[in-house]
Scaffold this motif. Sequence first.
Motif, PDB file in Angstrom:
ATOM      1  N   GLU A  21      -3.454  -8.894   3.219  1.00 38.30           N
ATOM      2  CA  GLU A  21      -2.511  -8.518   4.265  1.00 38.30           C
ATOM      3  C   GLU A  21      -3.249  -7.718   5.326  1.00 38.30           C
ATOM      4  N   LYS A  23      -1.877  -7.316   9.087  1.00 35.52           N
ATOM      5  CA  LYS A  23      -0.965  -7.664  10.180  1.00 35.52           C
ATOM      6  C   LYS A  23      -1.561  -7.429  11.563  1.00 35.52           C
ATOM      7  N   THR A  26      -7.016  -9.831  13.882  1.00 33.26           N
ATOM      8  CA  THR A  26      -7.026 -11.124  14.569  1.00 33.26           C
ATOM      9  C   THR A  26      -7.836 -12.164  13.803  1.00 33.26           C
ATOM     10  N   SER A  45      -6.748 -18.331   7.086  1.00 37.42           N
ATOM     11  CA  SER A  45      -5.716 -18.629   8.079  1.00 37.42           C
ATOM     12  C   SER A  45      -4.664 -17.529   8.072  1.00 37.42           C
ATOM     13  N   LYS A  46      -4.207 -17.147   9.266  1.00 39.30           N
ATOM     14  CA  LYS A  46      -3.184 -16.106   9.369  1.00 39.30           C
ATOM     15  C   LYS A  46      -1.799 -16.743   9.292  1.00 39.30           C
ATOM     16  N   LEU A  47      -0.969 -16.221   8.383  1.00 43.54           N
ATOM     17  CA  LEU A  47       0.401 -16.688   8.226  1.00 43.54           C
ATOM     18  C   LEU A  47       1.330 -15.851   9.111  1.00 43.54           C
ATOM     19  N   LYS A  48       2.556 -16.314   9.296  1.00 40.30           N
ATOM     20  CA  LYS A  48       3.517 -15.613  10.151  1.00 40.30           C
ATOM     21  C   LYS A  48       3.824 -14.197   9.685  1.00 40.30           C
ATOM     22  N   ASN A  49       3.717 -13.949   8.359  1.00 37.72           N
ATOM     23  CA  ASN A  49       4.027 -12.617   7.826  1.00 37.72           C
ATOM     24  C   ASN A  49       2.856 -11.634   7.954  1.00 37.72           C
ATOM     25  N   GLY A  50       1.736 -12.068   8.570  1.00 38.94           N
ATOM     26  CA  GLY A  50       0.592 -11.183   8.774  1.00 38.94           C
ATOM     27  C   GLY A  50      -0.450 -11.236   7.676  1.00 38.94           C
ATOM     28  N   THR A  51      -0.219 -12.091   6.679  1.00 37.37           N
ATOM     29  CA  THR A  51      -1.179 -12.253   5.585  1.00 37.37           C
ATOM     30  C   THR A  51      -2.182 -13.345   5.944  1.00 37.37           C
TER      31      THR A  51
END
Length: 98
Positions: A21, A23, A26, A45-51
């Motif tokens: 995690e 958030k 970058t 890869s960055k997921l929408k939840n910031g992980t």
Amino acid sequence: MSIKKQFIKTKPVCKVTFSVEAKEATVASVVGDFNNWSPTQGSLSKLKNGTFKGVFDIPKDAAYEFKYVIDGDFINDAQADSYKWNEFAGAENSVLEV
């Protein structure tokens, strides 16, 4: 941070999912003995939840030193199998056992 291991019975590899995690970050990657400490080969890869998350096929029956690189900072995984002092780095590295 988390590490998930899925052993493949028909292949000499383990599918390892690294999640961290971060958030505000970058860019994140996982680097270690299993990818020649290459941030490019260990890109997450960055997921929408910031992980940040990535799945890698890692050869079984071995232990590998690794770290996360988050916006240029090297960070250990709190859930690593163990830690090992590394003279080159002058610090402890996380250890993954598969």
